[in-house]
Motif scaffolding. Sequence first.
Motif, short mmCIF file in Angstrom:
data_model
loop_
_atom_site.label_atom_id
_atom_site.label_comp_id
_atom_site.label_asym_id
_atom_site.label_seq_id
_atom_site.Cartn_x
_atom_site.Cartn_y
_atom_site.Cartn_z
N ALA A 18 8.41 -4.30 1.77
CA ALA A 18 9.94 -4.12 1.73
C ALA A 18 10.22 -2.15 2.51
N ASP A 19 9.25 -2.13 2.67
CA ASP A 19 9.21 -0.54 3.21
C ASP A 19 9.90 -0.66 4.51
N PRO A 20 10.30 -0.04 5.12
CA PRO A 20 10.59 0.06 7.20
C PRO A 20 9.47 0.70 7.91
N ARG A 21 8.41 1.50 7.41
CA ARG A 21 6.92 1.44 7.62
C ARG A 21 6.28 0.72 8.24
N VAL A 22 6.36 -0.50 7.35
CA VAL A 22 5.77 -1.57 7.57
C VAL A 22 5.68 -2.67 8.14
N THR A 23 5.17 -3.39 9.25
CA THR A 23 5.81 -4.17 9.87
C THR A 23 4.73 -5.64 9.46
N ALA A 24 4.67 -6.28 9.12
CA ALA A 24 4.64 -8.12 8.64
C ALA A 24 3.90 -8.92 9.85
N HIS A 25 2.68 -9.39 9.65
CA HIS A 25 2.40 -9.99 10.50
C HIS A 25 1.77 -11.07 10.05
N GLY A 80 0.52 8.09 2.67
CA GLY A 80 0.93 8.65 3.57
C GLY A 80 1.04 8.28 4.94
N ALA A 81 0.65 6.76 5.06
CA ALA A 81 1.43 5.85 6.24
C ALA A 81 2.00 6.32 6.63
N ARG A 82 2.14 6.28 8.03
CA ARG A 82 3.94 6.83 8.87
C ARG A 82 3.94 5.33 9.19
N ARG A 83 3.31 4.56 9.50
CA ARG A 83 3.16 2.78 10.00
C ARG A 83 2.19 2.06 9.79
N VAL A 84 2.55 0.96 9.52
CA VAL A 84 1.24 0.33 8.49
C VAL A 84 1.73 -1.05 9.78
N ASP A 85 0.95 -2.16 9.99
CA ASP A 85 0.43 -2.86 11.18
C ASP A 85 -0.27 -3.50 9.54
N ALA A 86 0.39 -4.65 9.17
CA ALA A 86 0.18 -5.51 8.12
C ALA A 86 -0.67 -7.08 8.50
N VAL A 87 -1.28 -7.57 8.37
CA VAL A 87 -1.70 -8.85 9.14
C VAL A 87 -2.39 -9.78 8.11
N LEU A 144 -3.48 -0.01 10.64
CA LEU A 144 -3.74 -1.59 10.83
C LEU A 144 -4.55 -1.63 9.49
N ILE A 145 -3.98 -3.02 8.78
CA ILE A 145 -4.35 -3.60 7.47
C ILE A 145 -4.55 -5.34 7.62
N THR A 173 -0.89 -9.95 -0.43
CA THR A 173 -0.08 -9.85 -1.28
C THR A 173 0.42 -8.15 -1.15
N GLY A 174 -0.18 -7.54 -0.74
CA GLY A 174 0.49 -5.90 -0.36
C GLY A 174 -0.65 -4.57 -1.59
#
Length: 181
Positions: A85-92, A58-65, A41-42, A47-48
Amino acid sequence: SLKVDVNNTPHQTAHSLVELDRIDPFYRYPYTHVRQRDDVLIIGAGTGNDVAVALDEGARRVDAVEIDPVLQGLGRDRHPERPYADPRVTAHVDDGRAFLERTDRRYDLILLALPDSATIVTGQAALRLENYLFTTEALAQARSLLKPGGSFAMYNYYEPWLVDRYANTLRAVYDTEPCVQ
């Protein structure tokens, strides 16, 4: 590189990983203390840069807040690594503390990535929006979202007295001395 100024003050620069490693090695520091990196969780994803590093680590899933949709959009469209654009990232697009209070996910690493809204809360000239993230209550909520063995990290390099203030709050929440790099 993408450079973003707010109120005529440099605010963020989106760099490639090679450039980050050369000029801003602190982006990698949290990962030197993290065993598991699957769920990250970030808060203050901007800007990323931190998102790009999490993926590279190596994160498999990132919640980017990120509270500012413009910053997140700039990162999505113009960051050299294209981390959003990476599918492992969910932008919030959300306030960091509100996200901490609403999520039920658990994380291996929670990172307060120098959240700086550059916004003062109306009517309270000395209080900035991100101040609500640096309370014992918010940090205790972050702790409750860590998986067993998970880590919490934050960085701030502006003022030594501020680092001491954050260390005191972390000491109160975690009942141990924080690692300061």
